[in-house]
Design a protein around this motif. Structure first.
Motif, PDB file in Angstrom:
ATOM      1  N   ARG A   1       0.838  -1.206   0.000  1.00 28.38           N
ATOM      2  CA  ARG A   1       0.000   0.000   0.000  1.00 28.38           C
ATOM      3  C   ARG A   1       0.868   1.250   0.000  1.00 28.38           C
ATOM      4  O   ARG A   1       0.548   2.240  -0.674  1.00 28.38           O
TER       5      ARG A   1
ATOM      6  N   LYS B   1       1.088   4.175  -3.037  1.00 31.26           N
ATOM      7  CA  LYS B   1       0.948   5.606  -2.786  1.00 31.26           C
ATOM      8  C   LYS B   1       2.159   6.373  -3.299  1.00 31.26           C
ATOM      9  O   LYS B   1       2.025   7.423  -3.936  1.00 31.26           O
ATOM     10  N   GLN B   2       3.356   5.847  -3.042  1.00 30.96           N
ATOM     11  CA  GLN B   2       4.574   6.542  -3.444  1.00 30.96           C
ATOM     12  C   GLN B   2       4.739   6.612  -4.957  1.00 30.96           C
ATOM     13  O   GLN B   2       5.220   7.607  -5.498  1.00 30.96           O
TER      14      GLN B   2
ATOM     15  N   PHE C   1      -2.316   3.427  -8.641  1.00 26.67           N
ATOM     16  CA  PHE C   1      -3.681   3.229  -8.173  1.00 26.67           C
ATOM     17  C   PHE C   1      -4.496   2.354  -9.123  1.00 26.67           C
ATOM     18  O   PHE C   1      -5.450   1.701  -8.723  1.00 26.67           O
TER      19      PHE C   1
ATOM     20  N   ARG D   1      -4.013  -1.123  -7.992  1.00 24.13           N
ATOM     21  CA  ARG D   1      -4.719  -1.360  -6.727  1.00 24.13           C
ATOM     22  C   ARG D   1      -6.202  -1.589  -6.949  1.00 24.13           C
ATOM     23  O   ARG D   1      -6.814  -2.458  -6.336  1.00 24.13           O
TER      24      ARG D   1
END
Length: 323
Positions: free
Chosen positions: A185, A189-190, A194, A197
């Motif tokens: 996760r 984010k880094q 997305f 995900r």
């Protein structure tokens, strides 16, 4: 296999990438190259027959005969390319204890996993490579036979999707769930991943749900999960199966994970079979090819090839020689 660029001697790739297909020749003057799909733990692996100027060289690549595509090995034995001048053949298992007679098949492993899953009261962790597609199929089949769902992480989901095969377990299958550990996760984010995900979101399992699933699930384990709070809350009665080369358990790279398991009293059992051919199958392969010259490759024991095969000639690395 997905399109792969074919490179020419000047180092420039062709503008039109070509597809590699089983026993379908590719012409790159002056060479004619015929791929042979093989049984191996790596997905879509090939041997190569290279022909030029009246000579034939067969490069075995890595292969085996005891995986889920063992029929490919038998087909090559039954219909080998003839008149081979040089066979470049791997010998990874030569010199390893217990490799002369053969190895357990993936079907044998499936039965072993079924037993192990049934003997586990809580969550069963399987420490294996997501890139070993045969093993992923084996684990999925064993989980289904025991009424457990298979929990995979995002990396595994992307690898399985990349195969492009509807027969290989996917994150949107009814008996498969996606669990994204904390470390992944953070990476999402880094790096802004997305799309990866959200792609299989309908089968997503979240950390607070893990404890309720622990006695009905098999989870693919990766050492990056050691700091995952969701997993930490679901380890009562857990067991782990290690399904890679056993030598890794003696390596420093696995020390932290082994210590983590020991500290939590999680028993570890090795359930694995080699991704490479046994000596017995190597001998069958070499006999069927019947090359004028057999050159050892990919082995720590190239000096022992003469004990098992005919017409062995060792060649030095980095030295040109003529076929």
């Amino acid at each position: 296999m997905k399109a792969a660029s074919v490179y020419v001697p000047n180092g420039q790739a062709f503008d039109n990438p070509r597809f590699i297909a089983h026993r379908k020749p590719i012409e790159i003057e002056p060479f004619r190259i015929t791929p042979f799909l093989v049984d191996h733990s790596a997905f879509d692996a090939y041997s190569l027959l290279v022909e030029a100027e009246g000579r034939q060289v067969f490069y075995s690549g890595d292969f085996r005969a005891h995986g889920r595509k063992g029929k490919l090995f038998e087909a090559t034995i039954e219909r080998p390319p003839g008149d081979i001048d040089v066979l470049l053949m791997e010998g990874t298992t030569i010199g390893r204890t217990g490799t002369d007679e053969g190895f357990p098949t993936e079907a044998d492993l499936e039965d072993e996993f079924v037993r192990a899953f049934r003997e586990t009261e809580g969550l069963h962790l399987v420490w294996a490579s997501a890139q070993n597609i045969d093993r992923m199929v084996t684990i999925f089949r064993a989980a289904r036979r025991t009424g457990r769902v298979l929990l995979i992480d995002l990396y595994t989901a992307v690898v399985l999707e990349a195969t492009g095969r509807a027969t290989i377990p996917q994150s949107d299958w009814p008996d498969v769930r996606l669990y994204i550990p904390h470390a992944q996760r953070v990476t999402i984010k880094q790096k802004g991943l997305f799309g990866d995900r959200d792609r299989p979101r309908e089968n997503r399992i979240f950390p607070e749900q893990l404890p309720g699933l622990k006695d009905r699930a098999v989870m693919m384990f990766r050492p990056l999960m050691m700091r995952d709070r969701g997993l930490a809350a679901a380890l009562d009665g857990a067991r782990v199966s290690f399904s890679m080369w056993q030598g890794y358990l003696k390596d420093e790279s696995t020390a932290r994970a082994r210590k983590w398991l020991d500290e939590r009293g999680i028993p570890l059992e090795v359930i694995h079979t080699s991704g490479h051919a046994s000596v017995a199958d190597l001998r069958r392969f070499a006999a069927a090819m019947s090359p004028r010259m057999l050159v050892p490759i990919h082995s720590f024991e190239t000096g022992r090839f003469g004990e098992f095969f005919d017409n062995v000639i060792r060649q030095k690395d980095g030295v040109w020689w003529e076929v």
